[in-house]
Motif scaffolding. Structure first.
Motif, PDB file in Angstrom:
ATOM      1  N   ASN A 131      11.327   1.371  -7.175  1.00  0.00           N
ATOM      2  CA  ASN A 131      10.341   0.286  -7.204  1.00  0.00           C
ATOM      3  C   ASN A 131      10.538  -0.680  -6.039  1.00  0.00           C
ATOM      4  O   ASN A 131       9.583  -1.229  -5.515  1.00  0.00           O
ATOM      5  CB  ASN A 131      10.440  -0.477  -8.525  1.00  0.00           C
ATOM      6  N   ALA A 135      13.197  -3.914 -11.611  1.00  0.00           N
ATOM      7  CA  ALA A 135      12.162  -3.920 -12.650  1.00  0.00           C
ATOM      8  C   ALA A 135      12.747  -3.790 -14.044  1.00  0.00           C
ATOM      9  O   ALA A 135      12.143  -4.252 -15.019  1.00  0.00           O
ATOM     10  CB  ALA A 135      11.176  -2.779 -12.384  1.00  0.00           C
ATOM     11  N   PRO A 147       9.613   3.989 -10.358  1.00  0.00           N
ATOM     12  CA  PRO A 147       8.268   3.870 -10.923  1.00  0.00           C
ATOM     13  C   PRO A 147       8.124   4.773 -12.146  1.00  0.00           C
ATOM     14  O   PRO A 147       8.755   5.828 -12.232  1.00  0.00           O
ATOM     15  CB  PRO A 147       7.361   4.342  -9.782  1.00  0.00           C
ATOM     16  N   LEU A 148       7.288   4.359 -13.063  1.00  0.00           N
ATOM     17  CA  LEU A 148       7.048   5.170 -14.258  1.00  0.00           C
ATOM     18  C   LEU A 148       6.482   6.527 -13.863  1.00  0.00           C
ATOM     19  O   LEU A 148       5.575   6.630 -13.033  1.00  0.00           O
ATOM     20  CB  LEU A 148       6.078   4.451 -15.200  1.00  0.00           C
ATOM     21  N   TYR A 201       7.972   1.959  -4.081  1.00  0.00           N
ATOM     22  CA  TYR A 201       6.654   1.981  -4.723  1.00  0.00           C
ATOM     23  C   TYR A 201       5.959   0.632  -4.625  1.00  0.00           C
ATOM     24  O   TYR A 201       4.740   0.556  -4.457  1.00  0.00           O
ATOM     25  CB  TYR A 201       6.840   2.383  -6.186  1.00  0.00           C
ATOM     26  N   THR A 203       5.598  -3.654  -6.166  1.00  0.00           N
ATOM     27  CA  THR A 203       5.669  -4.466  -7.387  1.00  0.00           C
ATOM     28  C   THR A 203       4.427  -4.347  -8.269  1.00  0.00           C
ATOM     29  O   THR A 203       4.410  -4.899  -9.370  1.00  0.00           O
ATOM     30  CB  THR A 203       5.861  -5.941  -7.000  1.00  0.00           C
ATOM     31  N   GLN A 204       3.394  -3.676  -7.799  1.00  0.00           N
ATOM     32  CA  GLN A 204       2.146  -3.594  -8.553  1.00  0.00           C
ATOM     33  C   GLN A 204       2.070  -2.272  -9.324  1.00  0.00           C
ATOM     34  O   GLN A 204       2.906  -1.389  -9.173  1.00  0.00           O
ATOM     35  CB  GLN A 204       0.953  -3.730  -7.609  1.00  0.00           C
ATOM     36  N   SER A 205       1.008  -2.166 -10.145  1.00  0.00           N
ATOM     37  CA  SER A 205       0.815  -0.925 -10.901  1.00  0.00           C
ATOM     38  C   SER A 205       0.381   0.224  -9.998  1.00  0.00           C
ATOM     39  O   SER A 205       0.613   1.393 -10.312  1.00  0.00           O
ATOM     40  CB  SER A 205      -0.237  -1.138 -12.008  1.00  0.00           C
ATOM     41  N   SER A 206      -0.240  -0.108  -8.860  1.00  0.00           N
ATOM     42  CA  SER A 206      -0.608   0.901  -7.874  1.00  0.00           C
ATOM     43  C   SER A 206       0.412   0.883  -6.737  1.00  0.00           C
ATOM     44  O   SER A 206       0.917  -0.190  -6.369  1.00  0.00           O
ATOM     45  CB  SER A 206      -2.008   0.627  -7.310  1.00  0.00           C
TER      46      SER A 206
END
Length: 231
Positions: A131, A135, A147-148, A201, A203-206
């Protein structure tokens, strides 16, 4: 992964350092060699392998220290395929050992030439996606949260290919001397060999636009010339 509250209210972060990791390597190597004969010799080698571990470097941290088996994945040093071919080839218009002299214009131009190529083709190396921030609130450093949906070392730099070539032409000087004109090329085909990726990746979801894109490559095509005198 971890709640903001402490797991134990009596303690802050507790670190346990271990110089321990588990790894398994399986490999198969095949080679073919041709000894020097009729001005030709070459060697070809192919390796098929797989390396799995739960840590590849001394400062690597697990994403979840309470679930170390989840770190078991391809090693950062894994390389599934590697093929190397090298050889030495003399153009047959003149035989150095027998001291034959070129008899015509064609043999003067193309005689006494030696070519030595090295071709390397290999699989890319795994890269660990991260990430880029803590996180999971695990307090570990270097950062270890991913990241997930991404497992350890789930990115890859891609196939690498490089052709190096050395060409030498010599002229006889006197009874024992030789004047060599040499041109050497590295990465002759100027293939872009990506050696590192942007593993962060964001800090955002994308993901960041540059996530998983190459940010480091091997050398571009290089040429060097030399003149040598042997006596």
């Amino acid at each position: 992964m971890f709640p903001p509250a402490r797991l134990s209210p009596q303690f802050d972060n507790i670190y346990q350092w271990e110089s321990h990791a588990s790894s398994v390597y399986d490999g198969l190597s095949l080679s073919l060699n041709r000894r020097l004969s009729n001005e030709i010799e070459f060697s070809g080698n192919y390796t098929f392998s797989k390396a799995i571990d739960d840590a590849s470097d001394f400062d690597e941290q697990p994403e979840n220290p309470y679930l170390l088996p989840a770190e078991r994945a391809l090693s950062a040093n894994d390389q599934s395929h590697r093929f190397v071919f090298s050889g030495t080839f003399d153009l047959p218009f003149a035989d150095e050992d027998e001291g034959k002299k070129p008899a015509g214009f064609i043999t003067k131009i193309f005689g006494n030439i030696e070519a030595a190529p090295i071709l390397t083709i290999e699989s890319g190396r795994p890269i660990d996606p991260l990430n880029g921030f803590d996180a999971n609130r695990s307090g570990t450093f270097p950062l270890s949260s991913r990241p997930l949906g991404f497992g350890r070392n789930s990115l890859n730099t891609g196939t690498q290919a490089q052709l190096d070539l050395r060409v030498l032409k010599f002229f006889r000087v006197g009874e024992h001397g030789k004047l060599d004109f040499v041109i050497e090329s590295f990465n002759l085909l100027n293939h872009t060999n990506v050696s590192a990726l942007n593993q962060f990746y964001g800090t955002q979801s994308s993901p960041l636009p540059t996530f998983s894109m190459g940010n480091k490559a091997g050398i571009p095509r290089q040429l060097q010339l030399s003149v040598d005198f042997e006596f």
